[in-house]
Scaffold this active site. Structure first.
Site, short mmCIF file in Angstrom:
data_model
loop_
_atom_site.label_atom_id
_atom_site.label_comp_id
_atom_site.label_asym_id
_atom_site.label_seq_id
_atom_site.Cartn_x
_atom_site.Cartn_y
_atom_site.Cartn_z
N ALA A 55 3.79 -5.06 -17.69
CA ALA A 55 2.99 -6.14 -18.26
C ALA A 55 1.54 -6.00 -17.82
O ALA A 55 1.26 -5.84 -16.63
CB ALA A 55 3.55 -7.49 -17.80
N LYS A 95 -1.07 -9.66 -0.74
CA LYS A 95 -1.31 -10.32 0.56
C LYS A 95 -1.98 -11.68 0.39
O LYS A 95 -1.68 -12.62 1.12
CB LYS A 95 -2.12 -9.43 1.48
N GLU A 146 6.56 -4.83 1.83
CA GLU A 146 6.13 -3.81 2.79
C GLU A 146 4.68 -3.39 2.58
O GLU A 146 3.98 -3.04 3.54
CB GLU A 146 7.05 -2.59 2.71
N ILE A 183 1.81 2.06 5.68
CA ILE A 183 2.42 2.08 7.02
C ILE A 183 3.62 1.13 7.05
O ILE A 183 3.47 -0.05 6.78
CB ILE A 183 1.43 1.62 8.11
N GLY A 224 -16.27 4.61 -3.66
CA GLY A 224 -15.10 3.84 -4.10
C GLY A 224 -14.27 3.29 -2.96
O GLY A 224 -13.21 2.72 -3.18
N GLU A 236 -15.66 -2.27 -2.54
CA GLU A 236 -15.90 -2.92 -3.83
C GLU A 236 -17.39 -3.20 -3.99
O GLU A 236 -18.13 -3.25 -3.01
CB GLU A 236 -15.15 -4.26 -3.90
N ASP A 279 -9.67 -10.07 3.89
CA ASP A 279 -8.49 -9.23 3.68
C ASP A 279 -7.71 -9.09 4.99
O ASP A 279 -6.49 -9.25 5.03
CB ASP A 279 -8.95 -7.86 3.17
N LYS A 286 -3.78 -10.40 6.11
CA LYS A 286 -2.78 -9.52 6.72
C LYS A 286 -2.37 -10.04 8.09
O LYS A 286 -1.20 -9.96 8.47
CB LYS A 286 -3.33 -8.10 6.79
N GLY A 333 -5.07 2.80 -0.80
CA GLY A 333 -4.94 3.93 -1.72
C GLY A 333 -3.78 3.68 -2.66
O GLY A 333 -2.73 3.20 -2.26
#
Lengths: 433, 433
Positions: free
Chosen positions: B46, B106, B130, B137, B188, B191, B202, B206, B306
């Site tokens: 989707a 997250k 995960e 990791i 890259g 952002e 971020d 986490k 990645g």
């Protein structure tokens, strides 16, 4: 406190790990119940001899010599006796009486794993063994579950704390093997019979378990090539350091490309570049370096042994087993359907470092280079130094490109018989690139 | 090939991670089926806009804009859209139509985790994530399962690749923050709006997820103290290096002893001793250092971001979800029964390094030391150097023993207002001992 369903936990063995597991189960019972969603009731501890001296204040009434009665009626059986029998029989009894099993028994899993996993599959039980491969380091679940959607290419593991302790002290102090071994024995890091550690048997068992998980295939212990560290001496350590390496006992599990993919599982002391993460694993610590197609490079680091450390992994498994009992459903069996062929060591390709003593005279290097070339061993680096007071002997340290083990060993034989080589000082594989 | 039961997999989102997940599912289908014990059929993908440009050769007929129809009838729904809506609504739909959910989201889990986990509990579904805490990791299963029988004391995580890349280049090249950020954006790694990374949002998400797992408690995102790295400059980096430290953006999750145990969850740039394993985490890599009561010190290292790396973690979850579907039973819910109080940053105790510019005249050090002592901040080390060409300004670098954040910040205010301090150059916490 929540009124949880009670699960009966039977503990087999009260050694360094077992007594810690029992103590933590009793001490943190309420907390573990909240996490498991079940009350974990330690039903008893089976030991061989009730009178054996134990450094523990566990309640005496928990101990019994009747393992069978303890197992019957248990929901979770923790096997920490070690060795093959009666551990194997007791685990099969536990499975067949409906219990899940938690074990740290690498020797048993590496030799009788398929029998035990099949028995569990048949009744829908599950066998947990987080403590069997690298002590307290969580590596079983990462390989079994987290990386189950990826393709592991290679594992390089420092999975034996005793040998890492010995090699680390030889490296940092310039000490000799036997002196450090004696120290390690005095400190309790090494057994009075150190064979299992220093000859690589312990690491080979762990390598079989790790390779089986990583490649989803059955890895018989006798397919693991095994060399120990007893031949590593101060001279080799010094030479390694001089060349920017450190010597580590590695368990290498590797996927080998080809018309049919195969794997290699091997344990030997190898040269590791000092910049590699494994080079900085000191003392009795363990680390498992994993290269996977999608995930890239991962490393898992921690204590590889020790009673309380290993107890951590065992208790994690106990909580998992309890959660599974509450959730219902059958156990998730081992994933071994890949049926990968396992190649013998002779078919493995690695880099080598060959150290030779040669006569210091014209033409010797050309002869040596010729023999290597004929043997399909390509030279990457050469360093020649004059040694000895006579100044007629030179030392030649040759780093090779990747070569086939069979080619390499034949070539070394030819070098030894060539007349120009006085002594083959050492041949070591180079891992980690 | 074995005739496996088919499981329908719905993929929501075809960005960097989603397109890799789809490609790997299709490419390694047979292998994944052998591992999962079920055939994983990608039912559709989707997306918001069918015409959006995509660098992928995935079959066009898999794409749809009708997420709802795709979710109905799916056994496993993979949510990789990111953001709160429509991810939240779609995940709840998936749970309520009987699917297990795999997500890397997250932001959603850190803000709406309890709602989603409760919904899953009510129908016996399971949510796998995960990929949500440290990319490739494996850290969720180790915390959730392997360490479930242990007591985690502290987690220190480098969990944001962008900021680690920036800080690492500032450290190794002596570059300025804005220059490296511009580079990272061009490459890259960052952002065009770098706020989520450089301001620590971020990492805070986490941290909330990791702390919740480690301490078996609910951690609301707004209870996570958060500072970013935008104030870190070359001068601070140089000073850190000079003192044997490196500056890392750390997510610290810590158990605090007391009459009632509590926890602290915080994200900030901190000084880490160069000998600490976290100091050698370079580039965009991540690492999570865990200290547990029984297991001791553990570290998990690898790629934190990645597309293909994160896809590895997602696919591991898909295989787990498939195995659970085949095994039967209900999902294992989150363990959050500990209900730990979360202390505000002012109640946290750490070491500090305070750098001051002071007038180079007699009595200044005594005044500074007096203010620190009155503020209950105990001095561990002092280094005074004369700076500037005028030779009337000195730089004072003070390392403290552990002090309460509230005491420290009041003391720094008093120093700034004392008259002898010309400038508070920097105040940084020291972590890792």
């Amino acid at each position: 406190m929540t009124d949880y369903r009670k699960l009966r936990v039977a503990l087999l063995g009260a050694g360094a790990v077992g007594s810690q597991v029992a103590a933590l189960l009793l001490r943190h019972g309420d907390e573990l119940a909240d996490r498991a969603g079940a009350s974990l009731e330690l039903a008893g501890i089976a030991v061989r001899d009730l009178e054996a001296p134990r450094e523990t204040d566990l309640p005496k009434e928990l101990f019994t010599t009747d393992a069978e009665s303890l197992i019957v009626g248990a929901d979770i059986v923790i096997e920490l006796m070690g060795g093959i029998e009666p551990a194997r029989t007791n685990i099969l009894q536990a499975i067949n009486s409906g219990a899940d099993v938690v074990t740290a028994n690498k020797a048993l899993l590496a030799t009788h794993g398929p029998e035990i996993f099949d028995a569990a599959d048949q009744v829908g039980a599950q066998v947990y063994y987080e403590a069997a491969a690298a002590g307290a380091i969580p590596i079983i679940r990462p390989l079994r579950d987290s990386l189950a959607g990826d393709r592991v290419q290679r594992i390089m593991g420092i999975v034996n704390g005793t040998t890492n302790y010995i090699l680390d002290r030889m490296d940092t102090e310039g000490a000799e093997f036997l002196d450090v071994l004696a120290d390690a024995q005095a400190l309790g890091y090494a057994e009075s019979d150190p064979t299992a550690d220093v000859d690589g048997y312990d690491a080979a068992q762990k390598a079989a378990i790790l390779a089986s998980l990583a490649f989803h295939t059955t890895v018989p212990l006798d397919s693991v090539h095994r060399e120990g560290i007893t031949r590593i001496d101060k001279t080799m350590m010094d030479a390694a350091r001089h060349a920017g390496y450190v010597i580590k006992l590695l368990a290498v599990c590797e996927r080998i490309a080809g018309d049919q993919e195969s794997i290699s599982v091997r344990v030997y002391p190898a040269l590791v570049d000092r910049s590699h993460p494994l080079a900085s694993v000191h003392g009795a610590n363990n680390a498992v370096f994993v290269q996977a197609e999608a995930a890239g490079n991962l490393m898992f680091y921690g204590a590889g042994a020790g009673g309380v450390q290993t107890a951590s992994a065992v208790l994690g498994d106990v909580v998992s087993a309890a959660r599974r009992h509450i959730a219902g459903g059958v156990g998730v069996g081992e994933s071994t359907r890949a049926n990968m062929p396992i190649v013998p060591i002779g078919h493995v390709t690695t880099r080598y470092q060959i150290t030779l003593e040669v006569a210091d005279q014209p033409g010797v290097l050309a002869t040596v280079a010729g023999i290597l070339s004929e043997g399909r061993v390509s030279i990457a680096t050469v360093e020649q130094t004059v040694t000895g007071e006579d100044a007629v002997t030179a030392r030649l340290v040759i780093g090779t490109h990747k070569a086939l083990e069979n080619d390499l060993s034949e070539t070394v034989d030819r070098l030894a018989a060539s007349g120009v080589v006085q002594r083959v000082v050492s041949v070591l594989r180079v891992e980690g690139d």
